[in-house]
Design a protein around this motif. Structure first.
Motif, PDB file in Angstrom:
ATOM      1  N   LEU A 156       0.860  -1.194   0.000  1.00 34.71           N
ATOM      2  CA  LEU A 156       0.000   0.000   0.000  1.00 34.71           C
ATOM      3  C   LEU A 156       0.889   1.235   0.000  1.00 34.71           C
ATOM      4  CD1 LEU A 156      -2.578  -1.165   2.676  1.00 34.71           C
ATOM      5  CD2 LEU A 156      -3.027  -0.847   0.250  1.00 34.71           C
ATOM      6  N   ASP A 163      -1.793   5.455  -3.872  1.00 35.64           N
ATOM      7  CA  ASP A 163      -2.811   4.508  -4.339  1.00 35.64           C
ATOM      8  C   ASP A 163      -4.173   5.185  -4.496  1.00 35.64           C
ATOM      9  OD1 ASP A 163      -0.966   2.494  -4.406  1.00 35.64           O
ATOM     10  OD2 ASP A 163      -1.654   1.510  -2.577  1.00 35.64           O
ATOM     11  N   PHE A 194      -8.412   4.329  -5.537  1.00 30.81           N
ATOM     12  CA  PHE A 194      -9.408   3.269  -5.574  1.00 30.81           C
ATOM     13  C   PHE A 194     -10.697   3.798  -6.190  1.00 30.81           C
ATOM     14  CE2 PHE A 194      -6.587   2.944  -1.979  1.00 30.81           C
ATOM     15  CZ  PHE A 194      -6.057   1.678  -2.136  1.00 30.81           C
ATOM     16  N   HIS A 198     -15.185   3.048  -2.071  1.00 27.64           N
ATOM     17  CA  HIS A 198     -14.876   2.714  -0.677  1.00 27.64           C
ATOM     18  C   HIS A 198     -14.673   1.210  -0.504  1.00 27.64           C
ATOM     19  CE1 HIS A 198     -16.182   1.736   3.494  1.00 27.64           C
ATOM     20  NE2 HIS A 198     -15.298   2.668   3.768  1.00 27.64           N
ATOM     21  N   GLU A 232     -13.677  -1.043  -2.664  1.00 27.32           N
ATOM     22  CA  GLU A 232     -12.405  -1.482  -3.232  1.00 27.32           C
ATOM     23  C   GLU A 232     -11.251  -1.147  -2.285  1.00 27.32           C
ATOM     24  OE1 GLU A 232      -9.751   0.297  -6.655  1.00 27.32           O
ATOM     25  OE2 GLU A 232     -11.367  -0.889  -7.552  1.00 27.32           O
ATOM     26  N   PHE A 233     -11.314   0.030  -1.667  1.00 33.30           N
ATOM     27  CA  PHE A 233     -10.286   0.432  -0.704  1.00 33.30           C
ATOM     28  C   PHE A 233     -10.244  -0.547   0.476  1.00 33.30           C
ATOM     29  CE2 PHE A 233      -9.879   2.679   3.413  1.00 33.30           C
ATOM     30  CZ  PHE A 233      -8.497   2.775   3.439  1.00 33.30           C
ATOM     31  N   ARG A 238      -8.880  -3.942  -0.484  1.00 34.28           N
ATOM     32  CA  ARG A 238      -7.422  -3.904  -0.699  1.00 34.28           C
ATOM     33  C   ARG A 238      -6.677  -3.924   0.635  1.00 34.28           C
ATOM     34  NH1 ARG A 238      -3.912  -1.156  -4.230  1.00 34.28           N
ATOM     35  NH2 ARG A 238      -1.833  -1.878  -3.717  1.00 34.28           N
ATOM     36  N   THR A 262      -8.148   7.437   4.360  1.00 31.13           N
ATOM     37  CA  THR A 262      -8.464   7.681   2.956  1.00 31.13           C
ATOM     38  C   THR A 262      -9.629   8.648   2.847  1.00 31.13           C
ATOM     39  OG1 THR A 262      -8.874   6.601   0.835  1.00 31.13           O
ATOM     40  CG2 THR A 262     -10.076   5.765   2.700  1.00 31.13           C
ATOM     41  N   TRP A 280     -11.130   7.378  -4.593  1.00 29.03           N
ATOM     42  CA  TRP A 280     -10.644   7.383  -3.227  1.00 29.03           C
ATOM     43  C   TRP A 280      -9.119   7.422  -3.237  1.00 29.03           C
ATOM     44  CZ3 TRP A 280     -13.418   7.091   1.411  1.00 29.03           C
ATOM     45  CH2 TRP A 280     -14.801   7.084   1.252  1.00 29.03           C
ATOM     46  N   HIS A 281      -8.541   8.238  -2.347  1.00 25.63           N
ATOM     47  CA  HIS A 281      -7.098   8.407  -2.245  1.00 25.63           C
ATOM     48  C   HIS A 281      -6.654   8.145  -0.815  1.00 25.63           C
ATOM     49  CE1 HIS A 281      -6.800  10.532  -6.150  1.00 25.63           C
ATOM     50  NE2 HIS A 281      -8.039  10.896  -5.854  1.00 25.63           N
ATOM     51  N   ILE A 282      -5.512   7.468  -0.672  1.00 27.85           N
ATOM     52  CA  ILE A 282      -4.913   7.329   0.658  1.00 27.85           C
ATOM     53  C   ILE A 282      -4.270   8.664   1.003  1.00 27.85           C
ATOM     54  CG2 ILE A 282      -3.124   6.197   2.034  1.00 27.85           C
ATOM     55  CD1 ILE A 282      -3.635   3.645   0.474  1.00 27.85           C
TER      56      ILE A 282
END
Length: 181
Positions: free
Chosen positions: A14, A18, A20, A23, A25-26, A29, A92, A101-103
């Motif tokens: 991770l 990353d 996505f 939500h 999918e995040f 993962r 995220t 979505w972003h970390i």
């Protein structure tokens, strides 16, 4: 030859960069990452928009925090808590412009040992009952079998697959009963 048996599994790394699609999918993962690393997570804080959709999520290690003293509690188990203020977290957020979505931030370090691979099957995140087994549980439950009987039958039918404990089957039946009412 099956390559999954001969080659070591690649780490589902991770990174802050990353992205996505959603939500779910995040979370999937991160769950894949935690399964690879042999620990469990706690789906912690969420922020929601006016429409009640999740727009931010923080995920923590299940060893986060420190447990309160159990000395005053009646019938408390005499075992040490596994909580140790583990610093692991992943935060995220949903980008409103792109819909992705972003970390935003993360710390992948732990201050405790991971579960040994031989005991990984006992983690609640690994004890997922397959649909075929759920269908069998429903039939046995409708026939009037109690949870210990259902578990005994499943142990005989699925010797190699059976990793579910009494509570897994009980919780599934409890949720099933709640949906039928």
């Amino acid at each position: 030859m099956n390559t999954s048996e001969s080659e070591p599994q690649q780490s589902p790394e991770l990174k802050i960069s990353d992205i996505f699609k959603n939500h779910e999918e995040f979370v999937a993962r991160v769950q894949n990452y935690t399964s690879y690393c042999n620990f469990q997570i706690w789906l912690s804080k969420v922020d929601r928009n006016k429409e009640k959709n999740i727009i931010r999520r923080t995920i923590l290690c299940s060893h986060v925090s420190v447990s309160k003293s159990k000395k005053d509690k009646v019938n408390s188990r005499d075992r040490k808590s596994q909580r140790c203020n583990c610093p692991f977290f992943i935060r995220t957020s949903l980008d409103n412009n792109s819909g992705l979505w972003h970390i935003l931030a993360m710390n992948l370090e732990h201050n405790h040992k991971m579960v040994v691979p031989e005991h990984k099957i006992f983690l609640s995140s690994e004890r997922i009952i397959p649909q075929e087994i759920k269908d069998r549980i429903i039939v046995y439950h409708q026939a009037g079998c109690n949870v210990p009987t259902i578990r005994s039958i499943l142990k005989q039918e699925y010797k190699d697959l059976e990793t579910w404990i009494y509570n897994d089957i009980y919780n599934f039946i409890y949720q099933l009963n709640g949906k039928q009412e």
